[in-house]
Design a protein around this motif. Structure first.
Motif, mmCIF file in Angstrom:
data_model
loop_
_atom_site.group_PDB
_atom_site.id
_atom_site.type_symbol
_atom_site.label_atom_id
_atom_site.label_comp_id
_atom_site.label_asym_id
_atom_site.label_seq_id
_atom_site.Cartn_x
_atom_site.Cartn_y
_atom_site.Cartn_z
ATOM 1 N N GLY A 262 11.698 28.167 -5.057
ATOM 2 C CA GLY A 262 10.718 26.901 -5.523
ATOM 3 C C GLY A 262 10.885 25.832 -4.226
ATOM 4 O O GLY A 262 9.598 25.362 -3.959
ATOM 5 N N LEU A 263 12.074 25.722 -3.487
ATOM 6 C CA LEU A 263 12.143 24.922 -2.252
ATOM 7 C C LEU A 263 11.037 25.364 -1.297
ATOM 8 O O LEU A 263 10.473 24.555 -0.976
ATOM 9 C CB LEU A 263 13.434 24.750 -1.951
ATOM 10 C CG LEU A 263 13.671 23.871 -0.651
ATOM 11 C CD1 LEU A 263 14.749 22.904 -0.969
ATOM 12 C CD2 LEU A 263 13.991 24.754 0.409
ATOM 13 N N ILE A 264 11.212 26.783 -0.954
ATOM 14 C CA ILE A 264 10.383 27.136 0.183
ATOM 15 C C ILE A 264 8.883 27.041 -0.115
ATOM 16 O O ILE A 264 7.958 26.769 0.657
ATOM 17 C CB ILE A 264 10.625 28.814 0.384
ATOM 18 C CG1 ILE A 264 12.222 28.829 0.869
ATOM 19 C CG2 ILE A 264 9.805 29.198 1.335
ATOM 20 C CD1 ILE A 264 12.612 30.159 0.903
ATOM 21 N N TYR A 265 8.606 27.502 -1.513
ATOM 22 C CA TYR A 265 7.023 27.466 -2.013
ATOM 23 C C TYR A 265 6.553 25.787 -1.786
ATOM 24 O O TYR A 265 5.575 25.626 -1.403
ATOM 25 C CB TYR A 265 7.138 27.910 -3.150
ATOM 26 C CG TYR A 265 5.735 27.836 -3.996
ATOM 27 C CD1 TYR A 265 4.332 28.462 -3.369
ATOM 28 C CD2 TYR A 265 5.477 27.135 -5.254
ATOM 29 C CE1 TYR A 265 3.232 28.210 -3.991
ATOM 30 C CE2 TYR A 265 4.229 26.859 -5.624
ATOM 31 C CZ TYR A 265 3.115 27.442 -5.089
ATOM 32 O OH TYR A 265 1.994 27.470 -5.729
ATOM 33 N N SER A 266 7.270 25.051 -2.439
ATOM 34 C CA SER A 266 6.859 23.606 -2.643
ATOM 35 C C SER A 266 7.000 22.951 -1.201
ATOM 36 O O SER A 266 5.956 22.268 -1.002
ATOM 37 C CB SER A 266 7.999 22.866 -3.127
ATOM 38 O OG SER A 266 8.252 23.316 -4.723
#
Length: 356
Positions: A262-266
């Motif tokens: 989720g961090l990479i995508y966001s």
């Protein structure tokens, strides 16, 4: 001509993230873990729009961790708490009073209101559970004077981000596959949770990361990460959905905003919008975008009341819940937030006249 030092893109991303929040809360049937077509679509939308809250935290960190360059800590607290605490209290009162009244009118349900019940709900975040965001951001504001000093040094900030990512995202991922799922549990410190990670990361990505990274690699990383999150969420739940005949609660580990993917995508979403700063600033639509952005806090505060009210008299269906409801809720929430802002402006003018 756009001012290159101004972050025009933040206003646009703020509006889109606000709609993304509405979309997430219009697809919460994913947690029923039914395994049907509707559930698969819910999984896709839950992943595609999972950047919503991370983006809010990253934009907040980017804008606030450098507050010492503008004003002192006392001024920072007054400015931030006056806005967020007022929004939390006002939204809680409106939601607590309005929904039982509307529900009573539509369904005939008894209306039960009391000061004691409100206070208990306010202290336990049971009036509207999505208001957890307000409590979380207040906690980050309290920590900002400390982390603002960390943010002044690029290497120190990177170290803090690395520690946060390791303890709140990497270690839980390792635990997921370890024979003993409590492995590394003592090193997953609660005060270094995912929201602090986003808060610090936002400042780094906006103020320290150079703009020479091409858009295509960023888009590819983001798309690959989203595809992985969708695939793993479906795979993880496929054996225990309602349709499988061996139901178990929904497992959103891979689709969550507080996880590593989720961090990479966001972060990819934020960087793509950062690259569009000049385009947004030169757009004729920017004044409207800025006005809409100013309503984002109000939309966040009111949208669940709108969703829950619609649920009282409109039956659930695929067409309504996914294709129509998010846009209707977002539009109506914008209108209500705008009306609320106008009422507040009128109240302030009247108050000033009384004082004069």
């Amino acid at each position: 001509m756009a001012n290159p030092s101004r972050h025009y893109w933040m206003d646009l991303l703020n509006v889109i993230a606000c709609f993304a929040v509405v979309m997430l809360h219009c697809t919460t049937s994913v947690f029923l873990n039914t395994g049907d077509l509707r559930w698969h679509l819910d999984v896709v939308f839950q992943v595609l729009f999972v950047f919503a809250v991370p983006v809010f935290f990253m934009i907040s960190g980017a804008n606030l961790l450098g507050y010492r360059k503008k004003y002192d800590t006392k001024t920072f607290f007054i400015k931030r708490f006056r806005k967020v605490v007022f929004a939390l209290v006002a939204a809680s009162i409106i939601t607590y009073v309005s929904f039982p009244l509307v529900s009573g009118i539509i369904t005939g349900a008894p209306i039960k209101l009391s000061v004691g019940q409100f206070v208990e709900g306010f202290l336990h975040n049971s009036i509207c559970d999505v208001y957890w965001f307000f409590y979380a951001i207040i906690g980050l504001y309290l920590a900002t004077p400390v982390f603002s000093l960390v943010a002044e040094n690029k290497k120190t900030l990177l170290y803090a981000i690395a520690v946060c990512i390791a303890t709140s995202m990497v270690f839980p991922l390792i635990q997921r596959f370890a024979p003993d799922h409590d492995a590394l549990a003592l090193f997953t410190y609660p005060y270094l949770g995912g929201w602090l990670t986003y808060y610090l990361l936002g400042y780094y990505l906006v103020h320290y990361l150079p703009n020479d990274i091409k858009r295509l690699p960023i888009a590819c990383v983001g798309a690959a990460c989203a595809a992985f999150m969708i695939a793993m969420t479906v795979k993880t739940n496929s054996d225990h959905t309602v349709l499988s005949g061996a139901f178990a609660p929904y497992d959103g580990f891979y689709a969550g905003a507080a996880g590593l993917f989720g961090l990479i995508y966001s972060s990819s979403v934020l960087l793509l919008f950062k690259h569009a700063n000049e385009t947004v600033g030169n757009s004729k639509a920017y004044p409207a975008i800025r006005r809409l952005s100013s309503l984002s806090l109000g939309v966040y505060a009111i949208h669940m009341l709108v969703i829950n009210t619609f649920d009282l008299f409109i039956p659930h269906s695929l067409a309504w819940d996914i294709a129509l409801r998010p846009f209707v809720v977002f539009g109506l929430s914008l209108a209500l937030a705008f009306a609320g802002m106008q009422v507040m402006k009128l109240w302030r003018r009247m108050f000033k006249r009384v004082q004069a």
